[in-house]
Design a protein around this motif. Structure first.
Motif, mmCIF file in Angstrom:
data_model
loop_
_atom_site.group_PDB
_atom_site.id
_atom_site.type_symbol
_atom_site.label_atom_id
_atom_site.label_comp_id
_atom_site.label_asym_id
_atom_site.label_seq_id
_atom_site.Cartn_x
_atom_site.Cartn_y
_atom_site.Cartn_z
ATOM 1 N N ASN A 4 22.610 -84.343 -59.846
ATOM 2 C CA ASN A 4 23.047 -85.713 -58.798
ATOM 3 C C ASN A 4 22.778 -86.584 -60.581
ATOM 4 O OD1 ASN A 4 20.022 -86.339 -59.809
ATOM 5 N ND2 ASN A 4 20.112 -84.988 -58.045
ATOM 6 N N THR A 5 22.960 -88.179 -61.116
ATOM 7 C CA THR A 5 22.714 -88.007 -62.250
ATOM 8 C C THR A 5 21.256 -88.519 -62.415
ATOM 9 O OG1 THR A 5 24.827 -89.874 -61.352
ATOM 10 C CG2 THR A 5 23.789 -90.876 -63.157
ATOM 11 N N ALA A 7 19.423 -86.399 -62.124
ATOM 12 C CA ALA A 7 18.985 -85.190 -62.645
ATOM 13 C C ALA A 7 19.426 -84.935 -64.677
ATOM 14 C CB ALA A 7 18.693 -84.226 -61.928
ATOM 15 N N ALA A 8 20.486 -85.242 -64.290
ATOM 16 C CA ALA A 8 21.374 -85.079 -65.704
ATOM 17 C C ALA A 8 21.169 -86.468 -66.593
ATOM 18 C CB ALA A 8 22.502 -85.713 -65.410
ATOM 19 N N LEU A 9 20.014 -87.647 -65.985
ATOM 20 C CA LEU A 9 19.846 -88.607 -67.740
ATOM 21 C C LEU A 9 18.409 -87.630 -67.655
ATOM 22 C CD1 LEU A 9 20.579 -91.846 -66.397
ATOM 23 C CD2 LEU A 9 21.369 -91.036 -67.467
ATOM 24 N N LYS A 10 17.386 -86.787 -66.960
ATOM 25 C CA LYS A 10 16.205 -86.649 -67.363
ATOM 26 C C LYS A 10 16.364 -85.813 -68.429
ATOM 27 C CE LYS A 10 12.653 -87.486 -65.000
ATOM 28 N NZ LYS A 10 11.130 -88.599 -65.337
ATOM 29 N N THR A 11 17.406 -84.238 -67.979
ATOM 30 C CA THR A 11 17.430 -83.047 -68.785
ATOM 31 C C THR A 11 18.219 -83.391 -69.806
ATOM 32 O OG1 THR A 11 17.969 -82.272 -66.480
ATOM 33 C CG2 THR A 11 18.307 -80.722 -68.479
ATOM 34 N N PRO A 152 34.327 -79.602 -59.489
ATOM 35 C CA PRO A 152 33.859 -81.592 -60.338
ATOM 36 C C PRO A 152 33.782 -81.667 -60.855
ATOM 37 C CG PRO A 152 33.888 -81.206 -58.242
ATOM 38 C CD PRO A 152 34.369 -79.442 -58.386
ATOM 39 N N VAL A 153 33.257 -82.443 -61.696
ATOM 40 C CA VAL A 153 32.725 -83.159 -62.410
ATOM 41 C C VAL A 153 32.758 -85.319 -62.524
ATOM 42 C CG1 VAL A 153 31.510 -83.753 -64.826
ATOM 43 C CG2 VAL A 153 32.121 -81.009 -64.228
ATOM 44 N N LYS A 154 31.553 -85.727 -62.080
ATOM 45 C CA LYS A 154 31.120 -86.683 -62.441
ATOM 46 C C LYS A 154 30.045 -87.507 -63.696
ATOM 47 C CE LYS A 154 28.879 -89.034 -59.725
ATOM 48 N NZ LYS A 154 28.736 -90.710 -58.335
#
Length: 449
Positions: A4-5, A7-11, A152-154
């Motif tokens: 999810n968005t 989690a990606a931002l935090k990582t 698939p990637v958003k």
């Protein structure tokens, strides 16, 4: 890549990267401005010449000179760059708000090795384009990631990433000269433009494929100045920059209109004439330029208006086949400019949908007001300083003026309305600010303190 968005931002924040500073290392605003000023002293490529400007300037003892400057600007679209991509064995699907879907298809084909027929590009609503989404760097990223993981990637940029990885409107410097005869008649106009080139940084690479190293796009709104002045010269000097450049709403018309129409007001004052009448004196009575000036003067009540506590300024500019004249009414309190009303006359030929014309012209005015009053991009050590709307401010709803749009009724061929509303707003406001304060503003955004 995450599920999810959030989690990606935090990582992403946990990743430590040592960046290559690149060819822009050490670059800052002072260096850019010095480069522009130094280039302005060199002989540029003459793109328009009528009469004898050199002789007219030498024979006049009434010369007006001014330098106008416009900064880098970000597009700051409402929706940051984003793209969804799904690369499979025999096809690639892309969902993106792109202004260049064919280019996106070509990029995806190159990355995946698939044929163009195997690439499907679904164009979504842009979420604001203004020229930014003519570049498919964000599409490349999404396709590359999906091609690597085969899922698939958003891909969504943060506002900070969007602000600091734009293709910016170029900075520009304009050296203006005007001369009068002994009877205070304007005899001479000289406009020297100095700017980096979008065309030669994005589409045509060095070495140039033709002899004349002139970006015709930089001359928009300058080369074809409508005023009939006996001696005229427009020239262009190009500088190089490592900063990514791109088309910004109305492209170079925004900078050239600012210089042209503010300088026209300076010349009108020197001639002791009303700014509206001064412009009309240099236009054929039946011209479409004169038509929109007369219409906006009439609708705004220009001749009957009395300055204080609000003050008025006018400008006129043609771009994308459409003539636009604007009158801005402003007040200044504690060195802060408030734009109360904007009257706008538009000649875009046959009007197909009046509501769309009014909406697009109003949108251009608001977008231009942000650049006139608040926003600019600055550089330090090769990096963009601004990263969000706290330090790249735009006009808010409570700051928006009341806008009146009037359309010329004719049967001419219909032309564009998405961009022509923007170029006249900066000079109209700046001219009104001069009426209010007696201070000439020659650098945007307006700073009175």
């Amino acid at each position: 890549v995450a599920k999810n968005t959030w989690a990606a931002l935090k990582t992403g924040k946990q990743i430590e990267i040592k960046w290559d500073e690149g060819e822009a290392a050490g670059l800052d605003d002072e260096t850019i401005r010095k480069q522009l000023l130094d280039a302005s002293k060199e002989k540029g490529s003459v793109v328009r010449k009528e009469g004898n400007v050199k002789k007219a300037l030498q024979s006049s003892d009434k010369i007006i000179e001014a330098i106008y400057e416009s900064p880098l600007q970000a597009h700051a679209t409402m929706e940051p760059m984003n793209c969804t991509a799904y690369v499979q064995k025999d096809k690639c699907q892309v969902w993106a708000g792109t202004q260049d879907p064919n280019g996106a298809r070509k990029i995806a084909s190159k990355i995946t090795g698939l044929s163009k027929k195997q690439v499907e590009v679904n164009v979504t609503f842009l979420g604001g384009g203004f020229g930014r989404r003519a570049f498919n760097d964000f599409v490349s990223e999404a396709v590359e990631i999906s091609n690597e993981i085969k899922k698939p990637v958003k891909m969504i940029w943060t506002r900070e990433e969007d602000m600091q990885h734009d293709f910016y409107r170029p900075p520009s410097l304009h050296v203006m000269k005007g001369a009068f005869d002994q009877n205070d008649n304007l005899t001479t106009w000289k406009h020297s433009i100095v700017a980096p080139s979008i065309l030669f940084t994005q589409l045509i690479k060095i070495p140039f494929p033709f002899k004349e190293k002139i970006d015709f796009i930089t001359l928009e709104g300058a080369k074809h100045l409508p005023y009939e002045i006996p001696n005229m010269q427009v020239d262009f000097q190009m500088i190089k920059t490592p900063i990514p450049l791109g088309w910004w709403r109305s492209v170079y018309n925004s900078q050239n209109a600012f210089a042209n129409e503010c300088f026209m007001d300076e010349l009108a004052e020197k001639a002791g004439k009303d700014p509206v009448q001064f412009r009309l004196d240099f236009l054929p009575k039946s011209s479409r330029d004169a038509g929109v000036i007369k219409l906006v003067a009439e609708k705004s009540g220009w001749n009957d208006f009395r300055n204080d506590p609000t003050y008025q300024g006018i400008s006129c500019h043609k771009s994308f086949g459409t003539w636009v004249a604007q009158v801005a009414r402003v007040s200044v309190e504690n060195n802060k400019v408030k734009v109360h009303e904007v009257f706008c006359a538009v000649d875009c030929g046959t009007v197909i949908n009046p509501a769309i014309v009014k909406a697009q012209i109003s949108s251009g005015i608001i977008y231009g007001l942000s650049a006139t009053l608040k926003s600019k991009i600055t550089i330090k050590n090769g990096r963009v300083n601004q990263n969000n709307f706290d330090d790249f401010e735009v006009i808010r709803m409570n700051e928006a003026p009341k806008i009146h749009v009037y359309m010329v009724d004719n049967d001419k061929s219909p032309k564009g309305v998405g961009e022509p509303g923007l170029p006249p707003i900066a000079p109209a406001v700046v001219n009104a600010v001069y009426a209010a304060t007696g201070k000439r503003i020659r650098t945007l955004p307006i700073q009175l303190s």
